[in-house]
Design an enzyme around this catalytic site. Structure first.
Site, PDB file in Angstrom:
ATOM      1  N   CYS A 135      -8.273 -57.189 -22.158  1.00  9.08           N
ATOM      2  CA  CYS A 135      -7.495 -55.998 -21.823  1.00  9.08           C
ATOM      3  C   CYS A 135      -8.029 -54.776 -22.556  1.00  9.08           C
ATOM      4  CB  CYS A 135      -6.024 -56.221 -22.164  1.00  9.08           C
ATOM      5  SG  CYS A 135      -4.977 -54.794 -21.767  1.00  9.08           S
ATOM      6  N   GLU A 209      -5.572 -61.382 -16.316  1.00  7.21           N
ATOM      7  CA  GLU A 209      -5.745 -59.960 -16.010  1.00  7.21           C
ATOM      8  C   GLU A 209      -5.954 -59.766 -14.508  1.00  7.21           C
ATOM      9  OE1 GLU A 209      -5.415 -57.171 -17.309  1.00  7.21           O
ATOM     10  OE2 GLU A 209      -5.823 -57.186 -19.454  1.00  7.21           O
TER      11      GLU A 209
END
Length: 221
Positions: A135, A209
């Site tokens: 991230c 993600e």
């Protein structure tokens, strides 16, 4: 090659599913439906609340002041940089910070954030930062690439604020610092035998993600 690039290479397919996701491509060419971006942005605000907790956990897990200061910097980047962007953008739709915080968490939001927190609780500081890395560093890489591809066209782009924020120097520095700290932790705590476990963790975080992007796209269908 630093530890982050080694992890990317070891989990290449998972990494590509994240950084080359349809959500990213559509955001880049400006075709991403506003509803998809809005759903993503609201959920990402909730996501950041949990990531702030993860950095607070990193401070608790730290055994020296350098690691504590790194955790503090990560927490500050979330609370003082990223969340302000989300509040500003969501304010255009009439959403207040209180409404954002009260929104229900999507399953994809819960899956990734609790995965990261579990890595931190059950593992050590290196496990936690490996789980955070896709991230933190991934957003910087994605935004920098989109900005470079768009060039002057970014000025009139519908998602110029998001791209500009994550491609901007303050966030790029956050990502560089995260990579350096990850290298420091790996030098201290990683053995080659452990690398495969960390690569699997990194790959799982990258897949989660990708699922987070997919959540946004599904909202516009």
């Amino acid at each position: 090659m630093d530890i982050f690039d080694r992890l990317k290479a070891a989990a290449a397919a998972d990494w590509d599913s994240y950084v080359e996701h349809g959500f990213v491509r559509q955001m880049g060419d400006g075709s991403l439906p506003e509803g998809a971006f809005r759903t993503y942005l609201v959920q990402d605000y909730l996501f950041l609340i949990q990531f702030a907790r993860a950095y607070a956990l990193a401070a608790y897990k730290s055994r020296n002041l350098t690691d504590m200061r790194a955790a503090k910097a990560g927490l500050s980047a979330i609370l003082d940089l990223e969340m302000d962007l989300h509040v500003r953008l969501c304010g255009r739709w009439g959403l207040s910070p209180e409404q954002l915080e009260a929104a229900p968490e999507h399953q994809a939001t819960v899956a990734y954030t609790r995965f990261v927190l579990d890595c931190g609780v059950s593992g050590d500081l290196l496990d936690l930062h490996v789980a955070l890395a896709p991230c933190i560093v991934g957003y910087a890489e994605i935004a920098a690439r989109l900005k470079a591809d768009l060039g002057p066209a970014l000025e009139g782009h519908p998602y110029r604020d998001w791209i500009g924020e994550y491609a901007g120097e303050p966030y790029q520095q956050v990502a560089r610092d995260a990579r350096r700290h990850l290298d420091t932790l790996a030098a201290r705590a990683m053995t080659e035998a452990r690398f495969s476990e960390l690569a699997a963790l990194f790959g799982q975080a990258s897949r989660l993600e990708a699922d987070f992007w997919q959540m946004g796209l599904a909202a516009a269908e």
